[in-house]
Design a protein around this motif. Structure first.
Motif, PDB file in Angstrom:
ATOM      1  N   ARG A 124       0.748  -1.232   0.007  1.00  0.00           N
ATOM      2  CA  ARG A 124       0.006   0.030   0.068  1.00  0.00           C
ATOM      3  C   ARG A 124       0.839   1.203  -0.074  1.00  0.00           C
ATOM      4  NH1 ARG A 124      -2.979   2.893   3.912  1.00  0.00           N
ATOM      5  NH2 ARG A 124      -1.805   1.715   5.668  1.00  0.00           N
ATOM      6  N   ARG A 125       1.875   1.103   0.681  1.00  0.00           N
ATOM      7  CA  ARG A 125       2.816   2.397   0.915  1.00  0.00           C
ATOM      8  C   ARG A 125       3.500   2.804  -0.312  1.00  0.00           C
ATOM      9  NH1 ARG A 125       1.207   5.788   5.374  1.00  0.00           N
ATOM     10  NH2 ARG A 125       0.708   4.298   7.014  1.00  0.00           N
ATOM     11  N   TYR A 126       4.088   1.484  -1.103  1.00  0.00           N
ATOM     12  CA  TYR A 126       4.784   1.584  -2.222  1.00  0.00           C
ATOM     13  C   TYR A 126       3.974   1.501  -3.403  1.00  0.00           C
ATOM     14  CZ  TYR A 126       9.213   1.152   0.306  1.00  0.00           C
ATOM     15  OH  TYR A 126      10.260   1.540   1.388  1.00  0.00           O
ATOM     16  N   ILE A 127       2.607   1.741  -3.339  1.00  0.00           N
ATOM     17  CA  ILE A 127       1.833   1.505  -4.425  1.00  0.00           C
ATOM     18  C   ILE A 127       2.432   1.868  -5.977  1.00  0.00           C
ATOM     19  CG2 ILE A 127       0.296   3.517  -4.087  1.00  0.00           C
ATOM     20  CD1 ILE A 127      -0.943  -0.073  -4.795  1.00  0.00           C
ATOM     21  N   GLY A 128       2.990   3.288  -5.940  1.00  0.00           N
ATOM     22  CA  GLY A 128       3.375   3.911  -7.039  1.00  0.00           C
ATOM     23  C   GLY A 128       4.359   2.887  -7.519  1.00  0.00           C
ATOM     24  N   TRP A 129       5.226   2.370  -7.002  1.00  0.00           N
ATOM     25  CA  TRP A 129       6.306   1.055  -7.614  1.00  0.00           C
ATOM     26  C   TRP A 129       5.673  -0.130  -8.054  1.00  0.00           C
ATOM     27  CZ3 TRP A 129      10.515   2.449  -9.616  1.00  0.00           C
ATOM     28  CH2 TRP A 129      11.289   3.345  -9.283  1.00  0.00           C
ATOM     29  N   VAL A 130       4.473  -0.373  -7.184  1.00  0.00           N
ATOM     30  CA  VAL A 130       3.834  -1.743  -7.710  1.00  0.00           C
ATOM     31  C   VAL A 130       3.028  -1.519  -8.828  1.00  0.00           C
ATOM     32  CG1 VAL A 130       1.768  -3.168  -6.965  1.00  0.00           C
ATOM     33  CG2 VAL A 130       3.436  -2.291  -5.031  1.00  0.00           C
ATOM     34  N   VAL A 131       2.450  -0.280  -8.915  1.00  0.00           N
ATOM     35  CA  VAL A 131       2.001   0.242 -10.432  1.00  0.00           C
ATOM     36  C   VAL A 131       3.056   0.084 -11.452  1.00  0.00           C
ATOM     37  CG1 VAL A 131       0.813   1.917 -11.706  1.00  0.00           C
ATOM     38  CG2 VAL A 131       0.088   1.261  -9.277  1.00  0.00           C
ATOM     39  N   VAL A 132       4.365   0.362 -11.096  1.00  0.00           N
ATOM     40  CA  VAL A 132       5.300   0.750 -12.131  1.00  0.00           C
ATOM     41  C   VAL A 132       5.671  -0.785 -12.561  1.00  0.00           C
ATOM     42  CG1 VAL A 132       7.729   1.256 -12.541  1.00  0.00           C
ATOM     43  CG2 VAL A 132       6.052   2.850 -11.600  1.00  0.00           C
ATOM     44  N   PHE A 133       5.908  -1.595 -11.381  1.00  0.00           N
ATOM     45  CA  PHE A 133       6.154  -2.866 -11.847  1.00  0.00           C
ATOM     46  C   PHE A 133       5.430  -3.790 -12.756  1.00  0.00           C
ATOM     47  CE2 PHE A 133       9.330  -2.697  -7.864  1.00  0.00           C
ATOM     48  CZ  PHE A 133      10.331  -2.340  -8.607  1.00  0.00           C
TER      49      PHE A 133
ATOM     50  N   LEU B 150      -0.019 -14.491  -3.298  1.00  0.00           N
ATOM     51  CA  LEU B 150      -0.912 -13.443  -3.685  1.00  0.00           C
ATOM     52  C   LEU B 150      -0.582 -12.539  -4.525  1.00  0.00           C
ATOM     53  CD1 LEU B 150      -2.537 -13.174   0.031  1.00  0.00           C
ATOM     54  CD2 LEU B 150      -3.427 -14.119  -1.871  1.00  0.00           C
ATOM     55  N   ASN B 151       0.682 -12.091  -4.177  1.00  0.00           N
ATOM     56  CA  ASN B 151       1.218 -10.979  -5.128  1.00  0.00           C
ATOM     57  C   ASN B 151       1.233 -11.568  -6.693  1.00  0.00           C
ATOM     58  OD1 ASN B 151       2.160  -8.380  -5.238  1.00  0.00           O
ATOM     59  ND2 ASN B 151       4.029  -8.754  -3.736  1.00  0.00           N
ATOM     60  N   SER B 152       1.716 -12.712  -6.775  1.00  0.00           N
ATOM     61  CA  SER B 152       1.955 -13.501  -8.071  1.00  0.00           C
ATOM     62  C   SER B 152       0.900 -13.721  -8.753  1.00  0.00           C
ATOM     63  CB  SER B 152       2.724 -14.635  -7.887  1.00  0.00           C
ATOM     64  OG  SER B 152       3.964 -14.668  -7.122  1.00  0.00           O
ATOM     65  N   VAL B 153      -0.250 -13.891  -8.099  1.00  0.00           N
ATOM     66  CA  VAL B 153      -1.623 -13.957  -8.816  1.00  0.00           C
ATOM     67  C   VAL B 153      -2.075 -12.934  -9.182  1.00  0.00           C
ATOM     68  CG1 VAL B 153      -4.088 -14.787  -8.304  1.00  0.00           C
ATOM     69  CG2 VAL B 153      -2.235 -16.290  -7.401  1.00  0.00           C
ATOM     70  N   VAL B 154      -2.142 -11.830  -8.436  1.00  0.00           N
ATOM     71  CA  VAL B 154      -2.354 -10.532  -8.838  1.00  0.00           C
ATOM     72  C   VAL B 154      -1.833  -9.894 -10.097  1.00  0.00           C
ATOM     73  CG1 VAL B 154      -2.512  -8.175  -8.096  1.00  0.00           C
ATOM     74  CG2 VAL B 154      -3.372  -9.797  -6.506  1.00  0.00           C
ATOM     75  N   THR B 155      -0.429 -10.223 -10.015  1.00  0.00           N
ATOM     76  CA  THR B 155       0.291  -9.719 -11.236  1.00  0.00           C
ATOM     77  C   THR B 155       0.079 -10.571 -12.633  1.00  0.00           C
ATOM     78  OG1 THR B 155       2.084  -9.025  -9.990  1.00  0.00           O
ATOM     79  CG2 THR B 155       2.548  -9.548 -12.312  1.00  0.00           C
ATOM     80  N   SER B 156      -0.474 -11.817 -12.205  1.00  0.00           N
ATOM     81  CA  SER B 156      -0.656 -12.690 -13.476  1.00  0.00           C
ATOM     82  C   SER B 156      -2.078 -11.975 -13.946  1.00  0.00           C
ATOM     83  CB  SER B 156      -0.617 -14.076 -12.980  1.00  0.00           C
ATOM     84  OG  SER B 156       0.518 -14.561 -12.627  1.00  0.00           O
ATOM     85  N   VAL B 157      -2.919 -12.218 -13.063  1.00  0.00           N
ATOM     86  CA  VAL B 157      -4.429 -11.604 -13.479  1.00  0.00           C
ATOM     87  C   VAL B 157      -4.325 -10.309 -14.388  1.00  0.00           C
ATOM     88  CG1 VAL B 157      -6.637 -10.887 -12.889  1.00  0.00           C
ATOM     89  CG2 VAL B 157      -5.532 -12.593 -11.741  1.00  0.00           C
ATOM     90  N   ILE B 158      -3.490  -9.539 -13.966  1.00  0.00           N
ATOM     91  CA  ILE B 158      -3.258  -8.206 -14.555  1.00  0.00           C
ATOM     92  C   ILE B 158      -2.567  -8.430 -16.091  1.00  0.00           C
ATOM     93  CG2 ILE B 158      -1.884  -5.751 -14.592  1.00  0.00           C
ATOM     94  CD1 ILE B 158      -2.347  -5.898 -11.647  1.00  0.00           C
ATOM     95  N   VAL B 159      -1.626  -9.219 -16.031  1.00  0.00           N
ATOM     96  CA  VAL B 159      -0.997  -9.429 -17.200  1.00  0.00           C
ATOM     97  C   VAL B 159      -2.093 -10.259 -18.287  1.00  0.00           C
ATOM     98  CG1 VAL B 159       0.892 -10.850 -18.423  1.00  0.00           C
ATOM     99  CG2 VAL B 159       1.466  -9.540 -16.200  1.00  0.00           C
ATOM    100  N   LEU B 160      -2.510 -11.263 -17.776  1.00  0.00           N
ATOM    101  CA  LEU B 160      -3.356 -11.819 -18.675  1.00  0.00           C
ATOM    102  C   LEU B 160      -4.609 -11.029 -19.308  1.00  0.00           C
ATOM    103  CD1 LEU B 160      -4.703 -14.765 -19.584  1.00  0.00           C
ATOM    104  CD2 LEU B 160      -6.219 -14.806 -17.345  1.00  0.00           C
ATOM    105  N   ILE B 161      -5.031 -10.082 -18.350  1.00  0.00           N
ATOM    106  CA  ILE B 161      -6.050  -9.226 -18.994  1.00  0.00           C
ATOM    107  C   ILE B 161      -5.561  -8.220 -19.825  1.00  0.00           C
ATOM    108  CG2 ILE B 161      -7.623  -7.210 -18.253  1.00  0.00           C
ATOM    109  CD1 ILE B 161      -8.046  -8.674 -15.574  1.00  0.00           C
ATOM    110  N   GLY B 162      -4.168  -7.789 -19.644  1.00  0.00           N
ATOM    111  CA  GLY B 162      -3.589  -6.830 -20.804  1.00  0.00           C
ATOM    112  C   GLY B 162      -3.422  -7.481 -21.926  1.00  0.00           C
TER     113      GLY B 162
END
Lengths: 265, 274
Positions: free
Chosen positions: B20-29, B109-121
């Motif tokens: 949550r605190r590093y959300i900017g970097w999370v979005v970038v990654f 959990l982190n990996s699942v979220v990233t994978s879902v984002i990548v899949l949709i993209g």
């Protein structure tokens, strides 16, 4: 007779240092150190940087294993009973090690959970501690990186006490603090010791602090415990008017310069 | 038991708030993960070859999942060193198994979220039709390979315990090597012959091979409108190998971690500056 809170006998710890490609040298961080701290006592370890204070605290905190010697804390021996020892100690180090982006509340709740505590009960206790340390409630949700060093150190003390440990290991807890924060912390420790009978092992550069807080003091130099006693006993033994002079005469070391460096750091 | 659950929750709580605190970097990654995956998948689109596109999409998607999982676990100690909290975590009365379980769960959990984002993209970029894919089979393969990758991550997490800077570098070298030899975007036989045996010891090789079959990649019955995803029984060999790898790597990773922790306590390496 009541068992001592901390027993350290003939403790030795060396580190290997590489000099060049093949050569290695051995540096004794702690060299045959023995001392005992009674339950409810505040014991001070004084020494310049590199004297072995932090290594000793790290051994008692289960982060470092000694080469030889005997360590017992409230009946538990190290390194054999690390798990048990971890449940009875709270530690405050010179650097308030936190997740700096997280708020004080988030950091402390994380610690409470890590110790298997009920977060709500721990939070209540923390609020009481912070109030006694003179910290406003409003700061509780502020990220640690936005807090002064003094405030961070108060949070660090609250973290150590949140688990209500019978043994408190304080590694230069007031180094680098402003005079008011330093006084707040010292008063708090005095009250804690008299109210709850917590055993405190304190390492410090500050002679006045040691004199004020510690029932007995040990002088560490080059990894050796060169003298031990009450402040008065040490001054009498050295034939010195101040604890500062006693330290210099008994160890042959200057402390002031080191202290200034530590504050600057 | 209650205390153990709280301790496990502590790592999820910490991970959530740090994210949550590093959300900017999370979005970038996540943006970067999506863009690199899309650029690879678009090679297939440019070739007007839906089978190639599908192969690349499956590779990109799985690599995102597995590499994030591996990276988050293997770098967890390095992150603690950087934050300066390493000593406090290691002197807390929490067993190493619970500590690493908590770290692994958050990484998962982190990996699942990233994978879902990548899949949709990737769906937006490639216009692929996924009808006919054996999604249940894919989930089974991912679940089994997750255990193996958690084990690999734990194994690699010992490097930052051994050395603050070099350790983090070593985990990335290891991750890069997995990418190279596992056939993420190409068949393994295009690798130099001397390198090909290395692919046999990477769990990612079997995960990719199985998932491609379950997606219908390379199946002559697959069409752009309806893919011929294989049944789970078609990937029994891969599943068995992955299960075996998981059964070996997970306890081995934990064992290695505990051994290296003991070594670090003897040598004085277990401190924030390494």
């Amino acid at each position: 007779m009541q068992q001592p809170a901390i027993q350290v006998r003939n403790l030795r710890k060396s580190f290997r240092k590489r000099n060049g490609f093949r050569k290695k040298s051995e540096l004794w961080a702690i060299d045959d150190v023995s001392f005992t701290v009674a339950q409810g006592e505040t014991y001070g370890l004084l020494g310049p940087n590199g004297s072995g204070k932090s290594s000793l605290i790290r051994i008692l905190s289960t982060l470092l294993v000694a080469d030889s010697g005997y360590v017992e804390m409230l009946g538990y021996t190290l390194p054999e009973q690390q798990e048990e020892v971890r449940r009875i100690i709270g530690r405050v180090s010179v650097d308030a090690a936190f997740y700096k982006k997280l708020s004080a509340r988030e950091n402390l709740l994380y610690t409470a959970l890590l110790y298997g505590q009920n977060a709500r009960e721990a939070e209540q206790r923390v609020m009481e501690i912070l109030e006694e340390l003179g910290m406003e409630n409003a700061k509780f949700s502020t990220p640690l990186e936005e807090m002064s060093r003094g405030m961070q150190q108060k949070i660090s003390i609250a973290r150590a006490l949140m688990i209500n440990p019978p043994l408190l290991l304080l590694d230069e807890p007031t180094t680098g603090l402003d005079p008011k924060s330093r006084r707040d912390v010292q008063s708090f420790l005095e009250n804690l010791q008299s109210r709850e009978g917590t055993t405190i092992l304190l390492t410090t550069h500050d002679m006045a602090e040691a004199e004020r807080l510690c029932a007995r003091i040990g002088f560490l130099a080059h990894g050796k415990l060169v003298a031990e006693g009450t402040a008065k006993q040490l001054m009498r033994r050295a034939g010195a008017a101040t604890l500062d002079d006693a330290f210099i005469r008994l160890t042959g070391e200057e402390l002031v310069e080191e202290e200034m460096m530590a504050v600057a750091d | 038991m209650e205390a153990t659950l709280r301790q496990t929750w502590a790592f999820l709580f910490r991970g959530y708030h740090i994210t949550r605190r590093y959300i900017g970097w999370v979005v970038v990654f996540n943006f970067y993960a999506l863009v690199t995956s899309a650029t690879v998948a678009l090679i297939g689109v440019a070739a007007q070859d839906y089978q190639l596109t599908l192969k690349l999409v499956v590779g990109a998607l799985l690599w995102n999942y597995l590499s994030w999982l591996y990276q988050e676990i293997s770098m967890s100690i390095a992150y603690e060193r950087w934050e300066g909290t390493l000593e406090y975590t290691f002197m807390a009365p929490v067993s190493r198994a619970v500590h690493l379980l908590g770290v692994s769960l958050f990484s998962l959990l982190n990996s699942v979220v990233t994978s879902v984002i990548v899949l949709i993209g990737l769906m937006l970029f490639t216009d692929l039709n996924l009808r006919g894919v054996n999604f249940f089979g894919v989930l089974v393969v991912l679940a089994v390979s997750t255990v193996a990758f958690v084990g690999l991550g734990l194994f690699a997490a010992v490097f930052p315990v051994m050395s603050a800077e070099r350790g983090a570098e070593a985990t990335h070298i290891f991750q890069g090597s997995l990418l190279l030899v596992s056939g993420v975007y190409y068949d393994i036989d295009v690798l130099p012959r001397w390198m090909q045996p290395l692919s046999a010891i990477s769990p990612a090789t079997y995960t990719l091979s199985a998932c491609r079959k379950l997606f219908g990649v390379g199946d002559s019955n697959s069409t752009p409108e309806l893919l011929a995803g294989a049944p789970l029984s078609a990937v029994t060999n891969e599943l068995l190998i992955l299960a075996l790898m998981g059964a070996i790597l997970l306890p081995l990773g934990l064992w290695a971690f505990v051994r290296i922790e003991a070594w670090a306590k003897k040598t004085g390496k277990l401190k924030r500056t390494g």
